[in-house]
Design a protein around this motif. Structure first.
Motif, PDB file in Angstrom:
ATOM      1  N   ARG A   1     -15.275  -5.043 -36.803  1.00 20.30           N
ATOM      2  CA  ARG A   1     -14.395  -5.947 -36.064  1.00 20.30           C
ATOM      3  C   ARG A   1     -13.112  -5.240 -35.641  1.00 20.30           C
ATOM      4  NH1 ARG A   1     -11.720 -11.647 -38.046  1.00 20.30           N
ATOM      5  NH2 ARG A   1     -10.979 -12.290 -35.991  1.00 20.30           N
ATOM      6  N   ASN A   2     -12.532  -4.445 -36.534  1.00 16.87           N
ATOM      7  CA  ASN A   2     -11.337  -3.685 -36.162  1.00 16.87           C
ATOM      8  C   ASN A   2     -11.651  -2.696 -35.041  1.00 16.87           C
ATOM      9  OD1 ASN A   2      -9.506  -4.864 -37.916  1.00 16.87           O
ATOM     10  ND2 ASN A   2      -9.721  -3.296 -39.493  1.00 16.87           N
TER      11      ASN A   2
ATOM     12  N   ALA B   1     -12.012  -4.508 -31.722  1.00 17.17           N
ATOM     13  CA  ALA B   1     -10.719  -4.987 -31.230  1.00 17.17           C
ATOM     14  C   ALA B   1      -9.901  -3.841 -30.645  1.00 17.17           C
ATOM     15  CB  ALA B   1      -9.952  -5.669 -32.359  1.00 17.17           C
TER      16      ALA B   1
ATOM     17  N   HIS C   1     -11.243  -2.898 -27.252  1.00 19.04           N
ATOM     18  CA  HIS C   1     -10.766  -3.864 -26.259  1.00 19.04           C
ATOM     19  C   HIS C   1      -9.310  -3.584 -25.894  1.00 19.04           C
ATOM     20  CE1 HIS C   1      -9.767  -7.633 -24.291  1.00 19.04           C
ATOM     21  NE2 HIS C   1      -8.858  -7.879 -25.223  1.00 19.04           N
ATOM     22  N   PHE C   2      -8.491  -3.277 -26.900  1.00 14.18           N
ATOM     23  CA  PHE C   2      -7.068  -3.013 -26.661  1.00 14.18           C
ATOM     24  C   PHE C   2      -6.884  -1.845 -25.691  1.00 14.18           C
ATOM     25  CE2 PHE C   2      -3.139  -0.768 -27.936  1.00 14.18           C
ATOM     26  CZ  PHE C   2      -2.207  -1.776 -27.733  1.00 14.18           C
TER      27      PHE C   2
ATOM     28  N   ASP D   1      -9.917  -7.325 -41.907  1.00 13.74           N
ATOM     29  CA  ASP D   1      -9.742  -7.011 -40.482  1.00 13.74           C
ATOM     30  C   ASP D   1      -8.337  -7.291 -39.968  1.00 13.74           C
ATOM     31  OD1 ASP D   1     -12.625  -6.513 -40.340  1.00 13.74           O
ATOM     32  OD2 ASP D   1     -12.841  -8.685 -40.358  1.00 13.74           O
TER      33      ASP D   1
ATOM     34  N   ALA E   1      -7.668  -6.255 -36.271  1.00 13.11           N
ATOM     35  CA  ALA E   1      -8.260  -7.170 -35.288  1.00 13.11           C
ATOM     36  C   ALA E   1      -7.415  -8.432 -35.153  1.00 13.11           C
ATOM     37  CB  ALA E   1      -9.689  -7.535 -35.689  1.00 13.11           C
ATOM     38  N   HIS E   2      -6.895  -8.934 -36.264  1.00 20.50           N
ATOM     39  CA  HIS E   2      -6.025 -10.110 -36.216  1.00 20.50           C
ATOM     40  C   HIS E   2      -4.742  -9.794 -35.449  1.00 20.50           C
ATOM     41  CE1 HIS E   2      -8.038 -13.150 -38.743  1.00 20.50           C
ATOM     42  NE2 HIS E   2      -8.559 -12.121 -39.365  1.00 20.50           N
TER      43      HIS E   2
ATOM     44  N   ILE F   1      -4.312  -7.597 -33.064  1.00 15.23           N
ATOM     45  CA  ILE F   1      -4.599  -7.515 -31.627  1.00 15.23           C
ATOM     46  C   ILE F   1      -4.791  -8.909 -31.050  1.00 15.23           C
ATOM     47  CG2 ILE F   1      -6.296  -6.696 -29.936  1.00 15.23           C
ATOM     48  CD1 ILE F   1      -6.526  -4.161 -31.712  1.00 15.23           C
ATOM     49  N   GLY F   2      -5.328  -9.827 -31.853  1.00 17.77           N
ATOM     50  CA  GLY F   2      -5.403 -11.224 -31.421  1.00 17.77           C
ATOM     51  C   GLY F   2      -4.018 -11.820 -31.211  1.00 17.77           C
TER      52      GLY F   2
ATOM     53  N   GLU G   1      -2.757 -10.501 -28.004  1.00 15.57           N
ATOM     54  CA  GLU G   1      -3.412 -11.206 -26.886  1.00 15.57           C
ATOM     55  C   GLU G   1      -2.584 -12.419 -26.484  1.00 15.57           C
ATOM     56  OE1 GLU G   1      -6.175 -10.864 -25.068  1.00 15.57           O
ATOM     57  OE2 GLU G   1      -7.617  -9.646 -26.183  1.00 15.57           O
TER      58      GLU G   1
END
Length: 277
Positions: free
Chosen positions: A27-28, A31, A34-35, A258, A261-262, A264-265, A268
């Motif tokens: 997940r990391n 993410a 995507h970043f 993760d 990933a959090h 980067i959320g 977002e």
């Protein structure tokens, strides 16, 4: 323009991105991909030196697209071009200071980093565990026989209270020469004065032309506080050291859940106005 164009994210490595199982979670990784695909600039800011972080770059295929901060801020390396961009080694007096310090603290062991070698003095259980985790082999030497200048030194003992005394002594007697900070309770890291993660992340941001309000840092240890201080919002996994919580870091889920990933959320949402219609 991608949503994260002109945004720099600097993450600590061990126990922040690299989890306690010795891996980067899927997940990391997704993410981060995507970043960077959305124009984001991602780097690592780690206590690890070139000799052991190069192993991680190859093994983990890290999605880093800008220069990396190494050795707790004592070096900045561009892995894409294979170039050392900046380095601040310990002063020439370091060997003499360490001899005096080790004479005063006879149970103290340490690793000294010079070019692509790691030299050890009075290696102990902490030393051996650390070298094994980093896939390194230390070369035992007397202090006066170690080549230099060293990029950094890691002082080691199994009792954190003993290392606290060492830190106090080092700062009291030679505080004008060194940055002295814990990366964990058993590893006390020594770099040249002014060489820390915060100043190095600022150097990278300035070289890339990134505004201060678009720089974000995340880390779990005391050696990360200097870079959290230059972050637009300072972030830490919730299983970070208590000192970071007391200092005021904004907490994310734990490293093993993760946290990157959090984060980067969160970014977002912070940059949602840039979303393409």
């Amino acid at each position: 323009m991608g949503r994260f164009s002109g945004v720099l994210l600097a993450s600590d490595y061990d126990d922040t991105l690299y989890n306690r199982s010795g891996r980067i979670s899927p997940r990391n990784r997704a993410a981060l991909q995507h970043f960077v695909e959305e124009g984001g600039l991602f780097t690592i800011s780690t206590g690890r030196s070139y000799i052991n972080f190069a192993i991680q770059m190859e093994r983990e295929r890290l999605p880093v697209n800008v220069p990396v901060v190494l050795s707790n801020g004592a070096a900045i390396y561009d892995f894409h071009r294979g170039r050392l961009l900046w380095q601040s080694p310990l002063p020439k007096e370091a060997a003499g200071h360490l001899q005096l310090l080790c004479a005063a603290y006879p149970q103290l062991g340490f690793e000294a980093y010079y070019e692509n070698e790691v030299y050890t003095f009075r290696a102990n259980g902490v030393t051996r565990h650390h070298l094994k985790r980093c896939c390194l082999e230390g070369l035992p030497r007397e202090i006066q026989e170690m080549p230099g200048p060293w990029v950094k030194v890691i002082l080691q003992h199994e009792d954190p209270a003993y290392l606290n005394q060492v830190q106090e002594e080092l700062c009291l007697v030679w505080g004008d020469f060194y940055e002295v900070t814990f990366s964990n309770p058993y590893l006390l890291e020594v770099t040249a004065k002014g060489a820390n993660k915060g100043s190095a992340v600022e150097w990278v941001a300035q070289e890339l032309g990134i505004r201060g309000e678009d720089v974000y840092c995340v880390g779990n240890g005391l050696n990360d506080i200097s870079m959290l201080a230059v972050s637009a919002v300072p972030y830490a996994p919730s299983d970070c050291y208590q000192e970071l919580k007391d200092w005021g870091a904004v907490l994310l889920p734990p490293c093993d859940e993760d946290c990157i990933a959090h984060l980067i959320g969160v970014l977002e949402e912070r940059y949602q106005d840039r979303k393409e219609p």
